[in-house]
Design a protein around this motif. Structure first.
Motif, mmCIF file in Angstrom:
data_model
loop_
_atom_site.group_PDB
_atom_site.id
_atom_site.type_symbol
_atom_site.label_atom_id
_atom_site.label_comp_id
_atom_site.label_asym_id
_atom_site.label_seq_id
_atom_site.Cartn_x
_atom_site.Cartn_y
_atom_site.Cartn_z
ATOM 1 N N TYR A 87 33.615 -10.988 -50.347
ATOM 2 C CA TYR A 87 32.123 -12.787 -49.907
ATOM 3 C C TYR A 87 33.073 -13.013 -48.539
ATOM 4 C CZ TYR A 87 31.765 -13.326 -54.918
ATOM 5 O OH TYR A 87 31.365 -12.974 -56.463
ATOM 6 N N THR A 89 31.521 -15.222 -44.700
ATOM 7 C CA THR A 89 30.578 -16.700 -44.652
ATOM 8 C C THR A 89 29.558 -15.305 -43.395
ATOM 9 O OG1 THR A 89 32.173 -16.636 -42.143
ATOM 10 C CG2 THR A 89 32.369 -17.680 -44.499
ATOM 11 N N GLU A 90 28.867 -15.303 -43.395
ATOM 12 C CA GLU A 90 27.701 -14.839 -42.397
ATOM 13 C C GLU A 90 28.013 -14.155 -41.314
ATOM 14 O OE1 GLU A 90 24.258 -13.879 -43.719
ATOM 15 O OE2 GLU A 90 24.997 -12.510 -42.305
ATOM 16 N N LYS A 91 29.086 -15.235 -40.595
ATOM 17 C CA LYS A 91 29.393 -14.619 -38.990
ATOM 18 C C LYS A 91 30.252 -13.522 -39.542
ATOM 19 C CE LYS A 91 28.516 -18.927 -36.704
ATOM 20 N NZ LYS A 91 29.121 -20.831 -36.777
ATOM 21 N N HIS A 93 30.389 -11.773 -42.421
ATOM 22 C CA HIS A 93 30.061 -10.266 -42.389
ATOM 23 C C HIS A 93 29.805 -9.720 -41.059
ATOM 24 C CE1 HIS A 93 30.164 -10.160 -46.636
ATOM 25 N NE2 HIS A 93 29.748 -10.778 -47.301
ATOM 26 N N ARG A 94 29.041 -10.204 -40.267
ATOM 27 C CA ARG A 94 28.961 -9.903 -38.833
ATOM 28 C C ARG A 94 29.945 -9.219 -38.345
ATOM 29 N NH1 ARG A 94 25.802 -14.287 -36.163
ATOM 30 N NH2 ARG A 94 24.908 -14.349 -37.795
ATOM 31 N N LYS A 111 27.483 -7.616 -51.074
ATOM 32 C CA LYS A 111 27.840 -8.549 -50.162
ATOM 33 C C LYS A 111 27.540 -9.666 -50.464
ATOM 34 C CE LYS A 111 26.527 -10.095 -45.520
ATOM 35 N NZ LYS A 111 25.106 -9.913 -44.099
ATOM 36 N N ARG A 112 28.218 -10.760 -50.450
ATOM 37 C CA ARG A 112 27.989 -12.045 -50.786
ATOM 38 C C ARG A 112 28.334 -13.316 -50.067
ATOM 39 N NH1 ARG A 112 26.950 -8.964 -54.943
ATOM 40 N NH2 ARG A 112 27.353 -8.939 -56.880
ATOM 41 N N ILE A 113 27.572 -13.825 -49.306
ATOM 42 C CA ILE A 113 27.278 -14.458 -48.338
ATOM 43 C C ILE A 113 27.643 -16.465 -48.409
ATOM 44 C CG2 ILE A 113 26.446 -16.039 -46.122
ATOM 45 C CD1 ILE A 113 24.588 -13.666 -46.109
ATOM 46 N N GLU A 115 28.847 -20.351 -47.668
ATOM 47 C CA GLU A 115 29.431 -21.395 -47.031
ATOM 48 C C GLU A 115 30.303 -22.244 -47.074
ATOM 49 O OE1 GLU A 115 26.451 -22.297 -45.407
ATOM 50 O OE2 GLU A 115 25.049 -21.003 -45.329
#
Ligand SMILES: [Zn+2]
Ligand SMILES: [Zn+2]
Length: 275
Positions: A87, A89-91, A93-94, A111-113, A115
């Motif tokens: 888990y 945030t998208e950023k 993960h990137r 992958k868990r995004i 917010e």
């Protein structure tokens, strides 16, 4: 009725390591748990979990605060080799994907995004990520609600923002950074740019900043404080502890009476805290 059974369960929390040498924390009940950050190698994580009687098979999730290597070293391994959901945030993960030092990748199935501000559930744990200022791609603190408990973890904090204060204020148990002693940093061997990076508001919190924040914002329901992410060069466990303790005592808050104060050491497994 399973829910009630787990809710009345014993919960445990401990640090497997804290600081630039690698960060990893465990929170769980007697059935399962999760890791917050995986900045140690897989073998060390396995060994230290095992020392407290916990097997990888009962780890249901990894929550990542941010994409600095001391927090993500084994994130790919846990995903790819152990199929543990990650888990972040998208950023973040990137950032993990772009970090050349992280071996293995976080596969699509795990992958868990998340917010910030949107709560999610991992079994009986309700979790809300919140914004923390730091010079990574992004940084999240985590607020956990389970049974009758509320635990807030915030590390690598450049400054105390309203968000950090809000979630710290809701906690019964608070893990908060106390990275450096201001004088030691000023007079220490670090080059000027690094001293600036640490203290400029998007780096780390000093003992004084953490102490003043805690003394001025200590809620009546806060029971336990653990100081984390201490610098090896510009701090010591005793110095961090004494600085925070003195500030609390100055406000009439008796450590050991009104509140418990502990320090998580660098690269050392802490005792298992049960509540
Ligand atoms: Zn860090
Ligand atoms: Zn960091």
């Amino acid at each position: 009725m399973q829910h009630n059974l787990f809710s009345s369960d014993k919960f445990s929390f401990f640090s497997l390591g804290s600081g630039s040498c690698g960060n990893c924390y465990y929170l769980g009940n007697s059935h399962y748990g999760m890791l917050i950050d995986a900045g140690l190698g897989p073998r060390i994580i396995k060994k230290r979990l095992g020392d407290h009687g916990i097997d990888f098979s009962s780890i249901y999730a990894l929550l990542v605060t941010h994409d600095h290597y001391d927090h993500i070293k084994s994130a790919g391994y846990l995903s790819e080799k152990l199929n543990i959901p990650v888990y972040a945030t998208e950023k973040v993960h990137r950032g993990i994907r772009n970090c050349p030092l992280v071996k293995n990748t976080i596969n699509g199935a795990t992958k868990r995004i998340i917010e910030k501000g949107e709560s999610f559930q991992i079994e009986d744990f309700r979790i809300t990520a919140f914004d923390v200022p730091h010079d990574s791609s992004d940084n999240a603190g985590y607020f956990f609600e389970f049974g009758n408990h509320k635990l807030t973890l915030a590390t690598d904090i450049g400054a105390i923002t309203d968000d950090v204060a809000y979630y710290a204020g809701k906690a019964n148990h608070l893990v908060i950074e106390s990275n450096y002693d201001e004088e030691m940093l000023l007079n220490g061997r670090y080059p000027y740019f690094l001293k600036q990076r640490i203290s400029n508001g998007t780096g780390h919190l000093s003992n004084r900043q953490t102490a003043e924040f805690l003394a001025n914002n200590c809620s009546p329901h806060l029971r336990n404080i653990w100081l984390c992410h201490l610098s090896g060069d510009n701090n010591s466990p005793d110095l961090a502890y004494e600085t925070v303790k003195n500030e609390l005592v100055g406000k009439g808050i008796e450590v050991g009476v009104n509140i418990n104060l502990g320090v998580f050491r660098r690269n050392v497994l802490s005792s298992k805290i049960e509540f």
